[in-house]
Scaffold this motif. Structure first.
Motif, PDB file in Angstrom:
ATOM      1  N   HIS A 177       0.837  -1.208   0.000  1.00 16.58           N
ATOM      2  CA  HIS A 177       0.000   0.000   0.000  1.00 16.58           C
ATOM      3  C   HIS A 177       0.873   1.260   0.000  1.00 16.58           C
ATOM      4  O   HIS A 177       0.596   2.224  -0.735  1.00 16.58           O
ATOM      5  N   LEU A 178       1.930   1.252   0.786  1.00 12.78           N
ATOM      6  CA  LEU A 178       2.834   2.400   0.830  1.00 12.78           C
ATOM      7  C   LEU A 178       3.590   2.559  -0.486  1.00 12.78           C
ATOM      8  O   LEU A 178       3.740   3.672  -1.006  1.00 12.78           O
ATOM      9  N   VAL A 179       4.053   1.457  -1.044  1.00 14.98           N
ATOM     10  CA  VAL A 179       4.789   1.518  -2.309  1.00 14.98           C
ATOM     11  C   VAL A 179       3.881   2.058  -3.412  1.00 14.98           C
ATOM     12  O   VAL A 179       4.307   2.890  -4.237  1.00 14.98           O
ATOM     13  N   GLN A 180       2.622   1.603  -3.429  1.00 18.63           N
ATOM     14  CA  GLN A 180       1.699   2.068  -4.464  1.00 18.63           C
ATOM     15  C   GLN A 180       1.383   3.556  -4.324  1.00 18.63           C
ATOM     16  O   GLN A 180       0.922   4.187  -5.274  1.00 18.63           O
ATOM     17  N   HIS A 181       1.643   4.110  -3.158  1.00 17.92           N
ATOM     18  CA  HIS A 181       1.474   5.553  -2.947  1.00 17.92           C
ATOM     19  C   HIS A 181       2.799   6.308  -3.163  1.00 17.92           C
ATOM     20  O   HIS A 181       2.930   7.460  -2.745  1.00 17.92           O
ATOM     21  N   GLY A 182       3.748   5.644  -3.777  1.00 19.48           N
ATOM     22  CA  GLY A 182       4.984   6.306  -4.165  1.00 19.48           C
ATOM     23  C   GLY A 182       6.104   6.266  -3.150  1.00 19.48           C
ATOM     24  O   GLY A 182       7.189   6.819  -3.389  1.00 19.48           O
ATOM     25  N   HIS A 183       5.915   5.626  -2.024  1.00 14.52           N
ATOM     26  CA  HIS A 183       6.941   5.605  -0.978  1.00 14.52           C
ATOM     27  C   HIS A 183       8.003   4.550  -1.302  1.00 14.52           C
ATOM     28  O   HIS A 183       7.694   3.404  -1.628  1.00 14.52           O
ATOM     29  N   ARG A 184       9.255   4.956  -1.177  1.00 19.39           N
ATOM     30  CA  ARG A 184      10.374   4.035  -1.329  1.00 19.39           C
ATOM     31  C   ARG A 184      11.273   4.036  -0.081  1.00 19.39           C
ATOM     32  O   ARG A 184      11.965   3.057   0.190  1.00 19.39           O
ATOM     33  N   ASP A 185      11.271   5.127   0.646  1.00 17.75           N
ATOM     34  CA  ASP A 185      12.037   5.224   1.889  1.00 17.75           C
ATOM     35  C   ASP A 185      11.080   4.923   3.042  1.00 17.75           C
ATOM     36  O   ASP A 185      10.485   5.826   3.637  1.00 17.75           O
ATOM     37  N   ILE A 186      10.928   3.644   3.329  1.00 15.85           N
ATOM     38  CA  ILE A 186       9.935   3.181   4.303  1.00 15.85           C
ATOM     39  C   ILE A 186      10.658   2.617   5.524  1.00 15.85           C
ATOM     40  O   ILE A 186      11.366   1.598   5.426  1.00 15.85           O
ATOM     41  N   GLN A 243      18.446   9.585   9.091  1.00 18.74           N
ATOM     42  CA  GLN A 243      18.002   8.822   7.933  1.00 18.74           C
ATOM     43  C   GLN A 243      16.727   9.441   7.350  1.00 18.74           C
ATOM     44  O   GLN A 243      15.831   9.859   8.076  1.00 18.74           O
ATOM     45  N   ARG A 244      16.671   9.468   6.017  1.00 18.15           N
ATOM     46  CA  ARG A 244      15.499  10.019   5.365  1.00 18.15           C
ATOM     47  C   ARG A 244      14.453   8.913   5.202  1.00 18.15           C
ATOM     48  O   ARG A 244      14.759   7.813   4.751  1.00 18.15           O
ATOM     49  N   PHE A 245      13.211   9.213   5.557  1.00 20.74           N
ATOM     50  CA  PHE A 245      12.099   8.289   5.297  1.00 20.74           C
ATOM     51  C   PHE A 245      10.819   9.103   5.141  1.00 20.74           C
ATOM     52  O   PHE A 245      10.643  10.148   5.757  1.00 20.74           O
ATOM     53  N   THR A 246       9.941   8.593   4.290  1.00 26.71           N
ATOM     54  CA  THR A 246       8.656   9.267   4.050  1.00 26.71           C
ATOM     55  C   THR A 246       7.487   8.495   4.628  1.00 26.71           C
ATOM     56  O   THR A 246       6.350   8.984   4.611  1.00 26.71           O
ATOM     57  N   LEU A 328      -6.262  -5.281   4.993  1.00 32.44           N
ATOM     58  CA  LEU A 328      -5.779  -3.909   5.130  1.00 32.44           C
ATOM     59  C   LEU A 328      -6.982  -2.976   5.258  1.00 32.44           C
ATOM     60  O   LEU A 328      -7.896  -2.997   4.431  1.00 32.44           O
ATOM     61  N   VAL A 329      -6.962  -2.139   6.299  1.00 30.76           N
ATOM     62  CA  VAL A 329      -8.016  -1.143   6.511  1.00 30.76           C
ATOM     63  C   VAL A 329      -7.424   0.226   6.189  1.00 30.76           C
ATOM     64  O   VAL A 329      -6.506   0.694   6.867  1.00 30.76           O
ATOM     65  N   ILE A 330      -7.928   0.857   5.142  1.00 33.64           N
ATOM     66  CA  ILE A 330      -7.370   2.126   4.678  1.00 33.64           C
ATOM     67  C   ILE A 330      -8.119   3.279   5.317  1.00 33.64           C
ATOM     68  O   ILE A 330      -9.333   3.409   5.180  1.00 33.64           O
ATOM     69  N   ARG A 331      -7.346   4.113   6.059  1.00 30.78           N
ATOM     70  CA  ARG A 331      -7.950   5.292   6.682  1.00 30.78           C
ATOM     71  C   ARG A 331      -7.198   6.532   6.186  1.00 30.78           C
ATOM     72  O   ARG A 331      -7.044   6.705   4.988  1.00 30.78           O
ATOM     73  N   GLU A 332      -6.758   7.384   7.089  1.00 28.69           N
ATOM     74  CA  GLU A 332      -6.253   8.683   6.672  1.00 28.69           C
ATOM     75  C   GLU A 332      -4.798   8.973   7.030  1.00 28.69           C
ATOM     76  O   GLU A 332      -4.359  10.123   6.959  1.00 28.69           O
ATOM     77  N   SER A 333      -4.037   7.959   7.410  1.00 25.49           N
ATOM     78  CA  SER A 333      -2.659   8.194   7.856  1.00 25.49           C
ATOM     79  C   SER A 333      -1.627   7.977   6.750  1.00 25.49           C
ATOM     80  O   SER A 333      -0.426   7.999   7.024  1.00 25.49           O
ATOM     81  N   VAL A 334      -2.080   7.772   5.504  1.00 24.95           N
ATOM     82  CA  VAL A 334      -1.183   7.587   4.373  1.00 24.95           C
ATOM     83  C   VAL A 334      -1.562   8.533   3.260  1.00 24.95           C
ATOM     84  O   VAL A 334      -2.759   8.697   2.943  1.00 24.95           O
ATOM     85  N   ARG A 335      -0.559   9.157   2.656  1.00 24.89           N
ATOM     86  CA  ARG A 335      -0.801   9.980   1.462  1.00 24.89           C
ATOM     87  C   ARG A 335       0.276   9.693   0.426  1.00 24.89           C
ATOM     88  O   ARG A 335       1.351   9.172   0.750  1.00 24.89           O
ATOM     89  N   ALA A 336      -0.036  10.010  -0.819  1.00 22.14           N
ATOM     90  CA  ALA A 336       0.914   9.762  -1.903  1.00 22.14           C
ATOM     91  C   ALA A 336       2.034  10.788  -1.880  1.00 22.14           C
ATOM     92  O   ALA A 336       1.853  11.919  -1.427  1.00 22.14           O
ATOM     93  N   VAL A 337       3.209  10.366  -2.361  1.00 22.03           N
ATOM     94  CA  VAL A 337       4.348  11.293  -2.487  1.00 22.03           C
ATOM     95  C   VAL A 337       4.762  11.393  -3.941  1.00 22.03           C
ATOM     96  O   VAL A 337       4.425  10.562  -4.772  1.00 22.03           O
TER      97      VAL A 337
END
Length: 337
Positions: A177-186, A243-246, A328-337
């Motif tokens: 889910h995070l990767v699909q929202h553009g996150h790579r630094d997890i 360390q950088r993370f999104t 997976l329950v999708i709420r509001e704590s993830v956004r795309a980058v």
């Protein structure tokens, strides 16, 4: 209270006389051990109501060799995680004549063994084990004394069964889910290294990154202990490391709560600057700020299934025990980058 107003306790023989049957027939109705003609059963029930008869449950259970109780070994009486599972077991027992007897092992194998021995000494008819660190071999040995069903371990014994949820698949879904929202630094905040669920979630995190060609950065893997304080300290260490993370994937919701607090104290907005995902879907996760995206473990359903399964084992009925799947329950704590 006026002593003259207190009704004397009726006996089974008085119930039998009032119903016009034998005391043995009354006992068969109370125990459900044999079929009785409908007119006799109704007469007995009417006599019981009129005389306010209270059967001696303890004596009857001792005679039958059954305590009509199911032991539940949990790991924490205060945890919402275990509370949901215990509530499910309790719901499954309602209306069956069985009552739960609950003890805690506090994640200590020897204490778990001691508490199980205590439950067996209390003559529980069956035992439900909710996670823990006691070795499978010891549980299988204990099942020679009492039927056992367990959550958090795979058991296939003659008198013991258990299942795990697919923690690996749940972790893969969270990271995907995070990767699909553009996150790579997890970043990942782990659970206890000797906990099998924590190990599976770490593997799911690493494998999902690998499938997307994202290099593993051990500097983004912070140790934790499944607690709020552990999540707080782990996130503070990650921030201090530079360390950088999104995004942060926390090994459970309590860890995510602590991580969220560390971000708040640094003035880092969730999800505008850092996205957060948890694992468990505790009831309070829908009320965090913002509401937490997380992997739901259907713990009440787990408890219901365990409760129904232990009753089937006690009654020597065909056993149906299948693990539900995390989602997976999708709420509001993830956004795309």
């Amino acid at each position: 209270m006026n002593k003259a107003s207190v009704r004397p306790v009726a006996t089974v023989h008085e119930v039998a006389r009032a119903a016009g049957v034998s005391a043995a027939t009354v006992s068969r109705v109370l125990n459900g051990t044999a079929r009785v003609a409908e007119d006799k059963r109704l007469a007995i029930e009417q006599a019981i109501a009129q005389l306010n008869y209270k059967p001696n449950v303890l004596a009857r259970n001792l005679k039958s060799g059954s305590s009509r109780t199911v032991g539940i070994l949990t790991q924490s009486l205060a945890s919402g995680y275990f509370a949901d599972a215990m509530a499910g077991v309790d719901e499954a027992l309602q209306g069956t004549g069985y009552a739960p007897l609950i003890v805690s092992g506090h994640w200590k194998p020897e204490e778990e063994a001691e508490r199980i021995a205590l439950l067996i000494a209390r003559r529980v008819d069956g035992l439900v084990i909710l996670s823990g660190k006691l070795e499978d071999e010891r549980i299988l040995a204990l099942s020679e004394q009492v039927p056992i069903v367990a959550f958090g371990r795979e058991l296939q014994g003659e008198n013991a069964r258990g299942f795990c949820l697919d923690n690996y698949r749940g972790a893969c879904d969270a990271v995907e889910h995070l990767v699909q929202h553009g996150h790579r630094d997890i970043a990942f905040i782990a659970g206890p290294p000797d906990h099998r669920d924590a190990q599976a979630r770490l593997a799911g995190y690493r494998d999902t990154l690998a499938r997307h060609g994202i290099p593993q950065r051990t500097a983004l893997e912070a140790p934790g202990d499944f607690s709020e304080s552990g999540g707080l300290q782990a996130l503070e260490r990650l921030l201090a490391s530079g360390q950088r993370f999104t995004a942060v994937f926390a090994a459970n919701d309590l860890t995510a709560y602590g991580a969220r607090l560390a971000l708040y104290r640094r003035g880092i907005a969730v999800p505008d600057q850092v996205s957060v995902v948890g694992f468990d879907d505790l009831h309070s996760s829908m009320y965090t700020t913002p509401p937490l995206t997380t992997v739901r473990q259907p713990l009440f359903d787990v408890g219901q299934r365990l409760g129904r399964a232990i009753l089937q084992m006690i009654r020597r009925e065909p056993l149906a025990l299948e693990a539900p799947q995390p989602t997976l329950v999708i709420r509001e704590s993830v956004r795309a980058v």
